[in-house]
Each structure stands twice: as structure tokens, then as C-alpha cells.
Enzyme design. Structure first.
Site, PDB file in Angstrom:
ATOM      1  N   CYS A   4       0.751  -1.131  -0.240  1.00 17.34           N
ATOM      2  CA  CYS A   4      -0.073   0.134  -0.324  1.00 17.34           C
ATOM      3  C   CYS A   4       0.618   1.033  -0.098  1.00 17.34           C
ATOM      4  O   CYS A   4       1.806   1.506   0.940  1.00 17.34           O
ATOM      5  CB  CYS A   4      -1.018  -0.569   0.993  1.00 17.34           C
ATOM      6  SG  CYS A   4      -1.929   1.250   1.440  1.00 17.34           S
ATOM      7  N   CYS A   7       0.233   3.269   3.514  1.00 15.83           N
ATOM      8  CA  CYS A   7       1.060   2.594   4.075  1.00 15.83           C
ATOM      9  C   CYS A   7       2.492   2.700   4.597  1.00 15.83           C
ATOM     10  O   CYS A   7       3.436   3.312   5.198  1.00 15.83           O
ATOM     11  CB  CYS A   7       0.613   1.087   4.506  1.00 15.83           C
ATOM     12  SG  CYS A   7      -0.948   0.720   5.429  1.00 15.83           S
ATOM     13  N   ASP A  30      -0.312  16.478  -0.717  1.00 12.63           N
ATOM     14  CA  ASP A  30      -0.332  15.795  -2.677  1.00 12.63           C
ATOM     15  C   ASP A  30       0.831  15.602  -3.216  1.00 12.63           C
ATOM     16  O   ASP A  30       0.760  17.222  -3.568  1.00 12.63           O
ATOM     17  CB  ASP A  30      -2.509  16.285  -2.886  1.00 12.63           C
ATOM     18  CG  ASP A  30      -2.817  15.308  -3.680  1.00 12.63           C
ATOM     19  OD1 ASP A  30      -3.314  14.771  -3.647  1.00 12.63           O
ATOM     20  OD2 ASP A  30      -1.848  15.086  -4.969  1.00 12.63           O
ATOM     21  N   GLY A  93     -14.231   7.939  -7.916  1.00 17.28           N
ATOM     22  CA  GLY A  93     -12.967   8.657  -8.294  1.00 17.28           C
ATOM     23  C   GLY A  93     -11.458   8.056  -7.261  1.00 17.28           C
ATOM     24  O   GLY A  93     -10.216   8.806  -6.897  1.00 17.28           O
ATOM     25  N   THR A  95      -8.426   6.358  -6.201  1.00 14.79           N
ATOM     26  CA  THR A  95      -7.873   5.906  -6.358  1.00 14.79           C
ATOM     27  C   THR A  95      -6.461   5.209  -5.474  1.00 14.79           C
ATOM     28  O   THR A  95      -5.988   4.263  -5.988  1.00 14.79           O
ATOM     29  CB  THR A  95      -6.871   6.934  -7.258  1.00 14.79           C
ATOM     30  OG1 THR A  95      -5.895   7.828  -6.700  1.00 14.79           O
ATOM     31  CG2 THR A  95      -7.310   7.434  -8.930  1.00 14.79           C
ATOM     32  N   HIS A  98      -6.560   3.385   0.197  1.00 10.50           N
ATOM     33  CA  HIS A  98      -5.883   2.870   1.711  1.00 10.50           C
ATOM     34  C   HIS A  98      -6.502   4.967   1.891  1.00 10.50           C
ATOM     35  O   HIS A  98      -6.368   6.248   1.572  1.00 10.50           O
ATOM     36  CB  HIS A  98      -4.347   3.733   2.512  1.00 10.50           C
ATOM     37  CG  HIS A  98      -4.009   3.885   4.017  1.00 10.50           C
ATOM     38  ND1 HIS A  98      -3.338   3.092   4.697  1.00 10.50           N
ATOM     39  CD2 HIS A  98      -4.090   5.085   4.222  1.00 10.50           C
ATOM     40  CE1 HIS A  98      -3.140   3.625   5.375  1.00 10.50           C
ATOM     41  NE2 HIS A  98      -3.399   4.634   5.354  1.00 10.50           N
ATOM     42  N   HIS A 100      -8.004   8.411   2.485  1.00 13.75           N
ATOM     43  CA  HIS A 100      -7.516   9.784   3.058  1.00 13.75           C
ATOM     44  C   HIS A 100      -8.079  10.832   2.679  1.00 13.75           C
ATOM     45  O   HIS A 100      -9.295  11.199   2.126  1.00 13.75           O
ATOM     46  CB  HIS A 100      -5.774  10.567   1.853  1.00 13.75           C
ATOM     47  CG  HIS A 100      -6.950   9.174   0.590  1.00 13.75           C
ATOM     48  ND1 HIS A 100      -6.894   8.134  -0.157  1.00 13.75           N
ATOM     49  CD2 HIS A 100      -7.087  10.220  -0.639  1.00 13.75           C
ATOM     50  CE1 HIS A 100      -7.440   8.209  -0.970  1.00 13.75           C
ATOM     51  NE2 HIS A 100      -7.145   9.585  -1.412  1.00 13.75           N
TER      52      HIS A 100
HETATM   53  P1  AMP Z   1      -8.408   9.862  -4.290  1.00 11.48           P
HETATM   54  O1  AMP Z   1      -8.099  10.494  -5.826  1.00 11.48           O
HETATM   55  O2  AMP Z   1      -9.162  10.518  -3.141  1.00 11.48           O
HETATM   56  O3  AMP Z   1      -8.078   9.021  -4.309  1.00 11.48           O
HETATM   57  O4  AMP Z   1      -6.584  10.510  -4.367  1.00 11.48           O
HETATM   58  C1  AMP Z   1      -5.622  10.334  -4.115  1.00 11.48           C
HETATM   59  C2  AMP Z   1      -4.477  11.030  -3.796  1.00 11.48           C
HETATM   60  O5  AMP Z   1      -3.168  11.227  -3.697  1.00 11.48           O
HETATM   61  C3  AMP Z   1      -4.308  11.858  -4.924  1.00 11.48           C
HETATM   62  O6  AMP Z   1      -4.621  13.885  -5.307  1.00 11.48           O
HETATM   63  C4  AMP Z   1      -2.748  12.198  -5.935  1.00 11.48           C
HETATM   64  O7  AMP Z   1      -2.444  13.153  -6.353  1.00 11.48           O
HETATM   65  C5  AMP Z   1      -2.335  11.480  -4.565  1.00 11.48           C
HETATM   66  N1  AMP Z   1      -1.253  11.184  -4.526  1.00 11.48           N
HETATM   67  C6  AMP Z   1      -0.819   9.694  -4.809  1.00 11.48           C
HETATM   68  N2  AMP Z   1       0.767   9.137  -4.753  1.00 11.48           N
HETATM   69  C7  AMP Z   1       0.988   9.994  -4.124  1.00 11.48           C
HETATM   70  C8  AMP Z   1       2.290  10.370  -3.666  1.00 11.48           C
HETATM   71  N3  AMP Z   1       3.328   8.976  -3.884  1.00 11.48           N
HETATM   72  N4  AMP Z   1       2.295  11.267  -2.275  1.00 11.48           N
HETATM   73  C9  AMP Z   1       1.205  12.451  -2.060  1.00 11.48           C
HETATM   74  N5  AMP Z   1       0.098  12.031  -2.345  1.00 11.48           N
HETATM   75  C10 AMP Z   1      -0.022  10.865  -3.880  1.00 11.48           C
HETATM   76 ZN    ZN Z   2      -2.598   1.643   3.263  1.00 12.35          ZN
END
Ligand code: AMP
Ligand code: ZN
Length: 114
Positions: A4, A7, A30, A93, A95, A98, A100
Site C-alpha cells: 500500500c 502505508c 498531495d 474516483g 484511486t 488507503h 485519506h
Molecule cells: P483519491 O483520488 O481520492 O484516491 O486521491 C489520491 C490522491 O493521492 C491524489 O490526489 C494523488 O495526487 C495523491 N497521490 C498519489 N500518490 C501520491 C504520493 N506518492 N504522495 C502524495 N500524494 C499522492
Molecule cells: Zn495502507
């Protein structure tokens, strides 16, 4: 969960720009910001979604929300207003599997979102 992404960030195995770390939650920027302030707040413990977290530990969910507000205050966006978003499932959406909370602010937020 060993595979993950968040994680990995919580365990400091994957780099991130940490904003604040609390005992059970942490906040980091982000990687693809959608607003001048765009911070993610997560529980350190793995829960796949808001639905899972709410069912398993409502207190921890409350800590995530409280931490999100602390971030908004620290980032200077609490006065003008900010948005907390928890995308849950495919239609929203989500993605990263975990849970957040997105903390978004620093500009007027359009409603409804796209
Ligand atoms: P969601 O679409 O709500 O699942 O949001 C996932 C968010 O995680 C997106 O806004 C991505 O830009 C962000 N994201 C993906 N990988 C990373 C990372 N390594 N560090 C910080 N943010 C990330
Ligand atoms: Zn996790």
C-alpha cells in the site's frame, strides 16, 4: 499492508512532504495539488476506505477529521474556508486504497465539483 502506497508513506519507506504527524494520523502534501493548499490526512493504520474506517474505528475517523482541521489552521486557510473530501469507491474516483481526507483551500472552491 505491505503493497500500500500510503502505508509506505506512514512507515517512512516512501518519501512524502510531511506536514504534521500525530500519534495515529499523519498529514502530507498531495503530489498533484488541485489547490494552493492540498494536503492529505491519513490514519497510520491501514483501512481501505471511509466505509471500512467508519465501521471499524469511528474514533480514529474523528481524529482524521480533527487533524484535517488542524492542518487548515496551520496552513492559514481556516479563516477563508476550506474543503475536506474523502473519495470513497469507484464513482467518487478513489484511486488509492488507503483512506485519506483531502484538505483543499487557498482559493474559492467551486461547487459542485466535476
Ligand atoms: P483519491 O483520488 O481520492 O484516491 O486521491 C489520491 C490522491 O493521492 C491524489 O490526489 C494523488 O495526487 C495523491 N497521490 C498519489 N500518490 C501520491 C504520493 N506518492 N504522495 C502524495 N500524494 C499522492
Ligand atoms: Zn495502507
Amino acid at each position: 499492508m505491505s503493497d500500500c502506497l500510503f502505508c509506505g508513506i506512514a512507515a517512512a519507506q516512501i518519501p512524502a512532504t510531511i506536514v504534521a504527524a500525530n500519534p495515529r494520523t499523519m498529514a502530507f502534501r498531495d503530489i498533484n495539488p488541485q489547490a494552493p493548499v492540498h494536503v492529505l490526512v491519513i490514519p497510520r493504520e491501514h483501512y481501505a476506505s471511509l466505509a471500512d474506517l467508519a465501521a471499524a474505528d469511528a474514533g480514529l475517523l474523528a481524529e482524521v477529521v480533527a487533524h484535517a482541521h488542524e492542518v487548515a489552521v496551520a496552513e492559514g486557510i481556516a479563516g477563508d474556508g476550506y474543503r475536506i473530501v474523502v473519495n470513497t469507491g469507484a464513482n467518487a474516483g478513489q484511486t488509492v486504497g488507503h483512506v485519506h481526507a483531502h484538505v483543499l483551500g487557498g482559493r474559492p472552491m467551486l461547487w459542485p465539483p466535476g
